[in-house]
Design a protein around this motif. Structure first.
Motif, PDB file in Angstrom:
ATOM      1  N   MET A 175       0.817  -1.185   0.000  1.00 10.77           N
ATOM      2  CA  MET A 175       0.000   0.000   0.000  1.00 10.77           C
ATOM      3  C   MET A 175       0.867   1.258   0.000  1.00 10.77           C
ATOM      4  O   MET A 175       0.482   2.254  -0.606  1.00 10.77           O
ATOM      5  CB  MET A 175      -0.941  -0.003   1.195  1.00 10.77           C
ATOM      6  CG  MET A 175      -2.050  -1.053   1.078  1.00 10.77           C
ATOM      7  SD  MET A 175      -3.154  -1.086   2.498  1.00 10.77           S
ATOM      8  CE  MET A 175      -4.038   0.425   2.272  1.00 10.77           C
ATOM      9  N   THR A 176       1.992   1.240   0.705  1.00 13.70           N
ATOM     10  CA  THR A 176       2.848   2.415   0.691  1.00 13.70           C
ATOM     11  C   THR A 176       3.443   2.628  -0.689  1.00 13.70           C
ATOM     12  O   THR A 176       3.608   3.767  -1.118  1.00 13.70           O
ATOM     13  CB  THR A 176       3.982   2.308   1.739  1.00 13.70           C
ATOM     14  OG1 THR A 176       4.722   1.118   1.513  1.00 13.70           O
ATOM     15  CG2 THR A 176       3.438   2.328   3.150  1.00 13.70           C
ATOM     16  N   GLY A 177       3.776   1.554  -1.391  1.00 16.26           N
ATOM     17  CA  GLY A 177       4.326   1.661  -2.740  1.00 16.26           C
ATOM     18  C   GLY A 177       3.352   2.278  -3.722  1.00 16.26           C
ATOM     19  O   GLY A 177       3.751   2.991  -4.639  1.00 16.26           O
ATOM     20  N   SER A 178       2.070   2.022  -3.545  1.00 17.59           N
ATOM     21  CA  SER A 178       1.060   2.572  -4.449  1.00 17.59           C
ATOM     22  C   SER A 178       0.664   3.994  -4.091  1.00 17.59           C
ATOM     23  O   SER A 178      -0.021   4.663  -4.848  1.00 17.59           O
ATOM     24  CB  SER A 178      -0.193   1.693  -4.441  1.00 17.59           C
ATOM     25  OG  SER A 178      -0.878   1.832  -3.200  1.00 17.59           O
ATOM     26  N   GLY A 179       1.075   4.447  -2.888  1.00 23.97           N
ATOM     27  CA  GLY A 179       0.712   5.793  -2.454  1.00 23.97           C
ATOM     28  C   GLY A 179      -0.617   5.856  -1.726  1.00 23.97           C
ATOM     29  O   GLY A 179      -1.092   6.931  -1.403  1.00 23.97           O
TER      30      GLY A 179
ATOM     31  N   LEU B  14      -1.112   4.502   1.270  1.00 21.31           N
ATOM     32  CA  LEU B  14      -0.827   4.580   2.693  1.00 21.31           C
ATOM     33  C   LEU B  14       0.458   5.355   2.912  1.00 21.31           C
ATOM     34  O   LEU B  14       1.468   5.085   2.260  1.00 21.31           O
ATOM     35  CB  LEU B  14      -0.667   3.165   3.274  1.00 21.31           C
ATOM     36  CG  LEU B  14      -0.238   3.058   4.729  1.00 21.31           C
ATOM     37  CD1 LEU B  14      -1.335   3.569   5.652  1.00 21.31           C
ATOM     38  CD2 LEU B  14       0.102   1.610   5.063  1.00 21.31           C
ATOM     39  N   PHE B  15       0.415   6.343   3.812  1.00 16.60           N
ATOM     40  CA  PHE B  15       1.586   7.139   4.154  1.00 16.60           C
ATOM     41  C   PHE B  15       1.879   6.962   5.638  1.00 16.60           C
ATOM     42  O   PHE B  15       0.975   6.996   6.459  1.00 16.60           O
ATOM     43  CB  PHE B  15       1.348   8.625   3.865  1.00 16.60           C
ATOM     44  CG  PHE B  15       1.024   8.905   2.431  1.00 16.60           C
ATOM     45  CD1 PHE B  15       2.022   8.925   1.477  1.00 16.60           C
ATOM     46  CD2 PHE B  15      -0.273   9.142   2.035  1.00 16.60           C
ATOM     47  CE1 PHE B  15       1.736   9.183   0.156  1.00 16.60           C
ATOM     48  CE2 PHE B  15      -0.575   9.403   0.711  1.00 16.60           C
ATOM     49  CZ  PHE B  15       0.436   9.421  -0.231  1.00 16.60           C
ATOM     50  N   ILE B  16       3.130   6.761   5.971  1.00 18.49           N
ATOM     51  CA  ILE B  16       3.550   6.598   7.359  1.00 18.49           C
ATOM     52  C   ILE B  16       4.312   7.847   7.768  1.00 18.49           C
ATOM     53  O   ILE B  16       5.151   8.341   7.021  1.00 18.49           O
ATOM     54  CB  ILE B  16       4.441   5.349   7.519  1.00 18.49           C
ATOM     55  CG1 ILE B  16       3.653   4.103   7.097  1.00 18.49           C
ATOM     56  CG2 ILE B  16       4.944   5.220   8.946  1.00 18.49           C
ATOM     57  CD1 ILE B  16       4.489   2.852   7.007  1.00 18.49           C
ATOM     58  N   ARG B  17       4.025   8.374   8.957  1.00 24.16           N
ATOM     59  CA  ARG B  17       4.720   9.560   9.434  1.00 24.16           C
ATOM     60  C   ARG B  17       5.152   9.355  10.880  1.00 24.16           C
ATOM     61  O   ARG B  17       4.544   8.604  11.619  1.00 24.16           O
ATOM     62  CB  ARG B  17       3.861  10.802   9.312  1.00 24.16           C
ATOM     63  CG  ARG B  17       2.642  10.785  10.176  1.00 24.16           C
ATOM     64  CD  ARG B  17       1.798  12.024   9.911  1.00 24.16           C
ATOM     65  NE  ARG B  17       0.514  11.874  10.530  1.00 24.16           N
ATOM     66  CZ  ARG B  17       0.099  12.587  11.557  1.00 24.16           C
ATOM     67  NH1 ARG B  17       0.862  13.507  12.068  1.00 24.16           N
ATOM     68  NH2 ARG B  17      -1.076  12.396  12.066  1.00 24.16           N
TER      69      ARG B  17
ATOM     70  N   LEU C 113       5.496  15.688   7.430  1.00 28.27           N
ATOM     71  CA  LEU C 113       5.411  15.574   5.979  1.00 28.27           C
ATOM     72  C   LEU C 113       5.237  16.934   5.334  1.00 28.27           C
ATOM     73  O   LEU C 113       4.491  17.764   5.831  1.00 28.27           O
ATOM     74  CB  LEU C 113       4.223  14.697   5.562  1.00 28.27           C
ATOM     75  CG  LEU C 113       4.329  13.218   5.892  1.00 28.27           C
ATOM     76  CD1 LEU C 113       3.064  12.510   5.431  1.00 28.27           C
ATOM     77  CD2 LEU C 113       5.532  12.588   5.237  1.00 28.27           C
TER      78      LEU C 113
ATOM     79  N   ASP D 133       7.625  13.410  -1.097  1.00 24.43           N
ATOM     80  CA  ASP D 133       8.337  12.239  -1.635  1.00 24.43           C
ATOM     81  C   ASP D 133       7.547  11.535  -2.727  1.00 24.43           C
ATOM     82  O   ASP D 133       8.116  10.848  -3.567  1.00 24.43           O
ATOM     83  CB  ASP D 133       8.671  11.257  -0.520  1.00 24.43           C
ATOM     84  CG  ASP D 133       9.730  11.805   0.423  1.00 24.43           C
ATOM     85  OD1 ASP D 133      10.433  12.760   0.032  1.00 24.43           O
ATOM     86  OD2 ASP D 133       9.854  11.278   1.537  1.00 24.43           O
ATOM     87  N   ALA D 134       6.207  11.683  -2.707  1.00 23.33           N
ATOM     88  CA  ALA D 134       5.376  10.994  -3.687  1.00 23.33           C
ATOM     89  C   ALA D 134       5.233  11.782  -4.987  1.00 23.33           C
ATOM     90  O   ALA D 134       4.788  11.253  -5.995  1.00 23.33           O
ATOM     91  CB  ALA D 134       3.988  10.729  -3.111  1.00 23.33           C
TER      92      ALA D 134
END
Length: 112
Positions: free
Chosen positions: A1-5, A7-10, A100, A109-110
């Protein structure tokens, strides 16, 4: 999910643990279109959490180690070209944090 954008983790940080127990909202009134230049300067300071412009006013949240450090920053801002006034309003407590940076609605970053 993070790779697809999707899900973002902060990280959520307590600046007090890093030696910055004081936080303040700065409100700076600018003259002659100096908002952009001053905003870029302020955003580049290591103590600045965020900065935003609205018309001839600039708002920024900053962290400081001591009241003297905050006073020095505000006094320095008063002396910069184009600054009409600068004032500090202390935060009693900060409830939400985010490290972020967003550009065009996406975390920096995205953005390709």
């Amino acid at each position: 999910m993070t790779g697809s954008g999707a899900l973002f983790i902060r990280a959520v940080l307590d600046l007090n643990l890093f030696g910055f127990p004081l936080e303040s909202l700065l409100t700076i009134s600018c003259a002659g279109g100096e908002t952009q230049k001053l905003g870029e300067y302020l955003a580049g300071l290591s103590v600045t959490r965020w900065a935003a412009a609205s018309g001839d006013q600039l708002h920024a949240q900053v962290a400081a180690a001591t009241m003297d450090d905050l006073r020095i920053l505000v006094n320095e801002l008063h002396g910069r070209e184009g600054v009409v006034s600068a004032r500090s309003s202390m935060f009693a407590e900060v409830f939400k944090r985010s490290t972020l940076r967003y550009r065009n609605g996406l975390p920096e970053d995205a953005v390709a």
